[in-house]
Design a protein around this motif. Structure first.
Motif, mmCIF file in Angstrom:
data_model
loop_
_atom_site.group_PDB
_atom_site.id
_atom_site.type_symbol
_atom_site.label_atom_id
_atom_site.label_comp_id
_atom_site.label_asym_id
_atom_site.label_seq_id
_atom_site.Cartn_x
_atom_site.Cartn_y
_atom_site.Cartn_z
ATOM 1 N N ASN A 172 0.829 -1.210 0.000
ATOM 2 C CA ASN A 172 0.000 0.000 0.000
ATOM 3 C C ASN A 172 0.860 1.255 0.000
ATOM 4 O OD1 ASN A 172 -2.572 -1.224 -0.041
ATOM 5 N ND2 ASN A 172 -2.519 -1.560 2.176
ATOM 6 N N THR A 231 -6.651 8.700 -5.843
ATOM 7 C CA THR A 231 -6.283 7.318 -5.526
ATOM 8 C C THR A 231 -5.211 7.268 -4.448
ATOM 9 O OG1 THR A 231 -6.815 6.667 -7.796
ATOM 10 C CG2 THR A 231 -5.503 5.134 -6.499
ATOM 11 N N THR A 238 -5.634 5.464 -0.853
ATOM 12 C CA THR A 238 -4.731 4.380 -0.459
ATOM 13 C C THR A 238 -4.050 4.685 0.873
ATOM 14 O OG1 THR A 238 -4.343 3.958 -2.811
ATOM 15 C CG2 THR A 238 -2.853 2.896 -1.260
#
Length: 292
Positions: free
Chosen positions: A159, A231, A235
């Motif tokens: 991640n 995004t 995340t």
């Protein structure tokens, strides 16, 4: 000899050198670095100083052969930092980098990627690249820096790497959109060829500045950057919040630049006007970055 421990165990003079490099550059990332605890802060100072040094080589006025050699020499210097050595490095930057590499388990491939990105700028001026080349360039000069940074922030997970991937591209596309006139003066045009063709924008860097279609090209690229910001922030929520605070601050600072650019536009009459950002604006986008 020092009576008290120093960040990364480095000589205070070496730490002062990397810190002064950051301060002299006046980077918008400084606020994100300042909130880090000393060990991580000086690790980031070292990464930024490394990027500053190799970028200055790439953008220098020396002959191409000298700039290429200077960057290739940095490949060797990085390799030596990862090799077993009997004696410490002779340069302040190398000594702090070595300490950061060992403390945060930084990857040699990411340093090499940054150097290779600078070599892309020195070998030939990048003009209207295809999408694959542009993405490779963004990965090398921005996302690779992100991969080094997230490890220093405290997240080496997949991640964390995904944050580096998306935030790096968001930041670099924002840089490209902000610096179109300055890049044209250097004979560079980082906007992708397919978009230039779609909106009838010449691939000549200077002629592109006056093309009506440049506005549409830039807005498509701005939408891409915004998608990457979105995004990246999403995340970050999958990572430890504290480890991503600096990244969130840096991202919000650059998102405010992107918003200011979109408000200003890319018409020839305003293209050279630098986007105006404020502390309040940065705080706004920082707060909004927490909202899905």
């Amino acid at each position: 000899m020092h009576d008290k421990p120093t960040p990364l165990g480095c000589d205070p003079a070496d730490l002062a050198w990397v810190e002064s490099t950051v301060k002299q550059a006046g980077t918008s990332f400084a606020a994100g670095m300042r909130i880090l605890p000393p060990m991580r802060r000086y690790g980031m100072y070292a990464i930024y100083a490394f990027c500053r040094v190799v970028d200055d080589i790439a953008d220098g006025n020396t002959p191409l052969a000298e700039r290429t050699k200077g960057l290739e020499d940095w490949h060797q210097r990085v390799a030596e930092l990862y090799a077993e050595r009997a004696f410490p490095p002779t340069e302040a930057l190398d000594r702090v980098l070595l300490a950061a590499i060992n403390f945060f388990s930084l990857q040699q491939a990411d340093f090499d990627a940054v150097i290779d990105g600078m070599l892309m700028d020195t070998q030939t001026a990048i003009v209207a690249p295809d999408e694959k080349t542009l993405d490779l360039y963004c990965d090398r000069v921005a996302s690779a820096v992100g991969r080094l940074s997230v490890r220093i922030f405290g997240d080496s997970s997949e991640n964390g790497n995904a944050v580096a991937y998306h935030l790096g591209r968001a930041l670099q596309i924002t840089n490209i959109l902000r610096d179109i006139p300055e890049d044209a003066a250097r004979g560079r045009l980082y906007l992708p060829a397919d978009l230039l063709e779609r909106f009838d924008v010449p691939k000549d860097p200077v002629q592109a500045l006056f093309a009506p279609g440049l506005e549409q090209v830039a807005r498509v690229m701005a939408a891409r950057a915004q998608d990457h910001f979105r995004t990246a922030f999403a995340t970050m929520k999958l990572c430890q919040p504290r480890s991503m605070l600096a990244a969130r601050i840096m991202g919000a600072s650059y998102e405010s630049i992107l918003k200011a650019l979109c408000k200003r536009g890319w018409r020839a009459s305003v293209l050279r006007n630098r986007p105006h950002t404020s502390l309040i604006g940065k705080a706004k986008w920082f707060a909004l970055s927490y909202i899905p």
